[in-house]
Scaffold this motif. Structure first.
Motif, short mmCIF file in Angstrom:
data_model
loop_
_atom_site.label_atom_id
_atom_site.label_comp_id
_atom_site.label_asym_id
_atom_site.label_seq_id
_atom_site.Cartn_x
_atom_site.Cartn_y
_atom_site.Cartn_z
N ARG A 129 0.82 -1.22 0.00
CA ARG A 129 0.00 0.00 0.00
C ARG A 129 0.85 1.27 0.00
O ARG A 129 0.36 2.34 -0.33
CB ARG A 129 -0.96 -0.01 1.19
CG ARG A 129 -2.06 -1.08 1.06
CD ARG A 129 -2.73 -1.36 2.38
NE ARG A 129 -3.25 -0.16 3.01
CZ ARG A 129 -4.43 0.37 2.71
NH1 ARG A 129 -5.22 -0.21 1.85
NH2 ARG A 129 -4.83 1.48 3.30
N ARG A 188 -11.06 -3.10 -14.03
CA ARG A 188 -11.10 -1.67 -13.74
C ARG A 188 -9.69 -1.07 -13.67
O ARG A 188 -9.44 0.02 -14.18
CB ARG A 188 -11.83 -1.45 -12.40
CG ARG A 188 -11.90 -0.01 -11.96
CD ARG A 188 -12.75 0.16 -10.72
NE ARG A 188 -12.17 -0.47 -9.53
CZ ARG A 188 -12.76 -0.48 -8.33
NH1 ARG A 188 -13.94 0.08 -8.17
NH2 ARG A 188 -12.18 -1.06 -7.31
N PHE A 202 -7.75 -5.02 -4.51
CA PHE A 202 -7.90 -5.13 -3.06
C PHE A 202 -8.50 -6.47 -2.66
O PHE A 202 -9.24 -7.09 -3.42
CB PHE A 202 -8.83 -4.03 -2.55
CG PHE A 202 -8.39 -2.65 -2.87
CD1 PHE A 202 -7.58 -1.95 -1.99
CD2 PHE A 202 -8.78 -2.02 -4.04
CE1 PHE A 202 -7.17 -0.65 -2.27
CE2 PHE A 202 -8.38 -0.72 -4.33
CZ PHE A 202 -7.56 -0.04 -3.44
N ILE A 208 -9.08 6.67 -5.09
CA ILE A 208 -7.75 7.29 -5.00
C ILE A 208 -6.73 6.47 -5.80
O ILE A 208 -5.93 7.01 -6.55
CB ILE A 208 -7.29 7.37 -3.52
CG1 ILE A 208 -8.29 8.17 -2.68
CG2 ILE A 208 -5.87 7.92 -3.42
CD1 ILE A 208 -8.18 9.64 -2.74
N ALA A 209 -6.80 5.14 -5.65
CA ALA A 209 -5.83 4.27 -6.31
C ALA A 209 -5.96 4.31 -7.84
O ALA A 209 -5.00 4.05 -8.55
CB ALA A 209 -5.96 2.83 -5.82
N THR A 210 -7.16 4.65 -8.32
CA THR A 210 -7.31 4.75 -9.78
C THR A 210 -7.04 6.17 -10.27
O THR A 210 -7.47 6.54 -11.37
CB THR A 210 -8.71 4.29 -10.25
OG1 THR A 210 -9.71 4.90 -9.43
CG2 THR A 210 -8.85 2.79 -10.18
N GLY A 211 -6.38 6.97 -9.46
CA GLY A 211 -5.91 8.27 -9.92
C GLY A 211 -6.98 9.36 -9.94
O GLY A 211 -6.78 10.41 -10.54
N ARG A 242 -0.47 7.41 -10.13
CA ARG A 242 -1.33 6.32 -9.66
C ARG A 242 -2.06 5.63 -10.80
O ARG A 242 -2.45 4.48 -10.69
CB ARG A 242 -2.35 6.85 -8.65
CG ARG A 242 -1.76 6.96 -7.25
CD ARG A 242 -2.70 7.68 -6.33
NE ARG A 242 -2.24 7.62 -4.94
CZ ARG A 242 -2.52 8.54 -4.04
NH1 ARG A 242 -3.24 9.59 -4.36
NH2 ARG A 242 -2.08 8.41 -2.81
N LEU A 243 -2.25 6.37 -11.91
CA LEU A 243 -2.87 5.74 -13.09
C LEU A 243 -2.00 4.61 -13.62
O LEU A 243 -2.48 3.69 -14.26
CB LEU A 243 -3.09 6.79 -14.17
CG LEU A 243 -4.20 7.81 -13.90
CD1 LEU A 243 -4.08 8.99 -14.82
CD2 LEU A 243 -5.55 7.14 -14.05
N MET A 263 -4.22 -1.32 -8.70
CA MET A 263 -4.26 -1.99 -7.40
C MET A 263 -5.54 -2.81 -7.28
O MET A 263 -6.63 -2.35 -7.62
CB MET A 263 -4.20 -0.98 -6.27
CG MET A 263 -4.15 -1.66 -4.91
SD MET A 263 -3.45 -0.58 -3.68
CE MET A 263 -2.66 -1.74 -2.59
N ASN A 294 1.67 2.83 -3.82
CA ASN A 294 0.93 3.88 -4.51
C ASN A 294 0.52 4.97 -3.52
O ASN A 294 -0.39 5.75 -3.77
CB ASN A 294 -0.29 3.33 -5.25
CG ASN A 294 -1.30 2.68 -4.33
OD1 ASN A 294 -1.07 2.57 -3.12
ND2 ASN A 294 -2.42 2.25 -4.88
#
Lengths: 247, 224
Positions: free
Chosen positions: A50, A155, A89, B129-132, A82-83, A87, A53
């Motif tokens: 974690r 996704r 989960f 957030i993780a997908t920007g 981050r793009l 990630m 990112n």
């Protein structure tokens, strides 16, 4: 090409108050490599992932993705970086108020600013890849855990990440659904995706991982090929852990 | 029985004062609509601001919400209407009624939306957030719709409770329903206009209650 590091963790440290969760972790993941991280609960493996990112803010250290340090730069730089870091989960975290298709197009539209047509096409393509195209109009609540996790993978993939991070992707799944998710991950590996996987699926690690990292007490105790780690672990802690999980 | 009907349902009085009561209904509807729109918008805006976690700002928001939830609106209405002219601020009756009730609704709405935000799973934020998407877009597209949906039933109840309070306008001469009715009552010497106000309130608020029920029944997510 195979040796260029896609993800580099340098002297990563994470403290929560008086507790040091991660102690100077170093990790290099080459392009197209699948690194599998194992270790007992509380070993810091999820926290390490974690931090990659910055969902968890490192106390110190650097994280380089494709050569760029995500610890430097502005908030907006971070969101752009981050793009490139997908990630997945343990709890899937699909958006319950959106259809499967919308789940996969949201960040494409709002963060990557793709057109609707482009995002939809890309989403359908990714859903196809994870075997979920037939559920594009369903809502997450209508899907099984395994199906939700595959949508969650799609996704992330739709944003064309350079690295995919998996945080115990199958731990919340019924045993009979685990296989479908692992199969998707295996496909991904064969397509050359760089992956870091925190998981307890040892058989999967043995079969697909390029390298296995054993963490305990906030440090990397040992790393090596699956054969080295599972076949002939050097450290006592690794041996103890492996004998416990293999029961 | 005749006396009862004569007192509360006098047809002559009804016919005579229907236009006045209808005028009151129109005034009530306009003020109520303005209160609902402004109160909910302000409450939602405050809850969104609060989610950014800026400490100084949050102290103000929480104080505001607590004070306006604690104060009886009539007290504030009287202060604004009778007290403020002495310090040079002259507000019309309808304006005072609108400001106070919208502010009260905003205070309650802020708390309700905030509770909604708080019950959105942490993982939802992390996924955004993780997908920007960053904080603001995650708030807008992911947390807000979920919080809003959770907030609908309590918000509708609060909207009902507060828009009913437009009747407080009768204390400062706003010619809403109750005001028109009491005026008509003193002119006619009959209680019938009050009956008419009851009918008018029911005509406005019963459909709202029914709408609230309908909304509540469709707030569940699709589940298999």
């Amino acid at each position: 090409m195979a040796n260029r590091p896609m993800l580099e963790v340098v002297a990563l440290e994470k403290r929560f108050g008086p507790n040091t969760i991660l102690k100077k972790i170093d990790l290099k993941v080459a392009e197209s490599e699948l690194v599998f991280v194992i270790g007992p609960s509380g070993s810091g493996k999820s926290t390490m992932l974690r931090c990659c990112n910055r969902l968890e803010e490192p106390t110190s250290g650097d994280i380089l993705v494709n050569g760029r340090n995500i610890m430097a730069g502005t908030r907006r730089d971070l969101d752009r970086m981050r793009l490139q870091i997908g990630m997945v989960f343990q709890g899937f975290h699909l958006y319950p108020h959106m259809s499967v298709l919308k789940n996969v197009t949201l960040a494409q539209r709002k963060a990557l600013k793709r057109s609707k047509a482009e995002a939809d096409a890309r989403a359908m393509n990714m859903l196809e890849q994870v075997g979920m195209a037939h559920k594009a109009d369903a809502y997450p609540g209508e899907l099984s855990g395994g199906q939700q996790q595959r949508v969650a993978i799609a996704r992330s993939l739709a944003l064309d990440p350079k690295v995919m991070l998996f945080d115990e992707p199958t731990s919340a799944l019924d045993p009979e659904l685990v296989g479908s998710v692992l199969k998707v991950m295996k496909d991904l590996k064969s397509k050359g995706m760089t992956m870091v996987v925190v998981s307890h699926e040892m058989a999967f690690a043995r079969e697909t991982a390029d390298r296995v990292v054993f963490m305990d007490g906030g440090v990397v105790v040992e790393e090596g090929t699956p054969d080295e780690i599972f076949g002939a672990p050097k450290a006592e802690r690794t041996r103890a852990f492996l004998s416990r999980v293999s029961g | 029985m005749d006396r009862f009907l004569e007192t509360f349902f006098n047809p002559v009085v009804m016919a005579q004062y229907t236009p006045d009561i209808l005028a009151g209904v129109w005034v009530t509807l306009q003020i109520a609509a303005a209160i609902i729109v402004a109160g909910i918008a302000a409450g939602l805006a405050l809850a969104c601001l609060r989610s950014y976690g800026i400490r100084v700002l949050n102290v103000f928001i929480i104080c505001y919400a607590d004070i306006f939830r604690a104060l009886p609106p009539l007290v504030v209405i009287l202060i604004l209407y009778f007290g403020f002219p002495s310090i040079g601020i002259q507000l019309s009756g309808p304006m005072v009624l609108f400001i106070v009730l919208a502010a009260t609704l905003a205070a309650f709405a802020e708390e309700i939306f905030w509770a909604g935000f708080s019950s959105v799973e942490k993982g939802q934020w992390e996924a955004g957030i993780a997908t920007g998407l960053g904080f603001t877009r995650t708030l807008t597209y992911i947390a807000l719709p979920q919080a809003f949906r959770l907030a609908i039933p309590p918000i509708v109840n609060r909207v009902l409770a507060i828009t009913k309070m437009t009747a407080l306008g009768s204390a400062i001469g706003v010619s809403e329903i109750l005001s028109s009715a009491t005026t008509a009552q003193s002119f006619s010497g009959s209680a019938t206009p009050l009956t008419m106000s009851v009918i008018a309130y029911l005509a406005i608020f019963l459909p709202m209650v029914a709408a609230a029920r309908w909304l509540e029944s469709r707030t569940a997510w699709k589940k298999r």
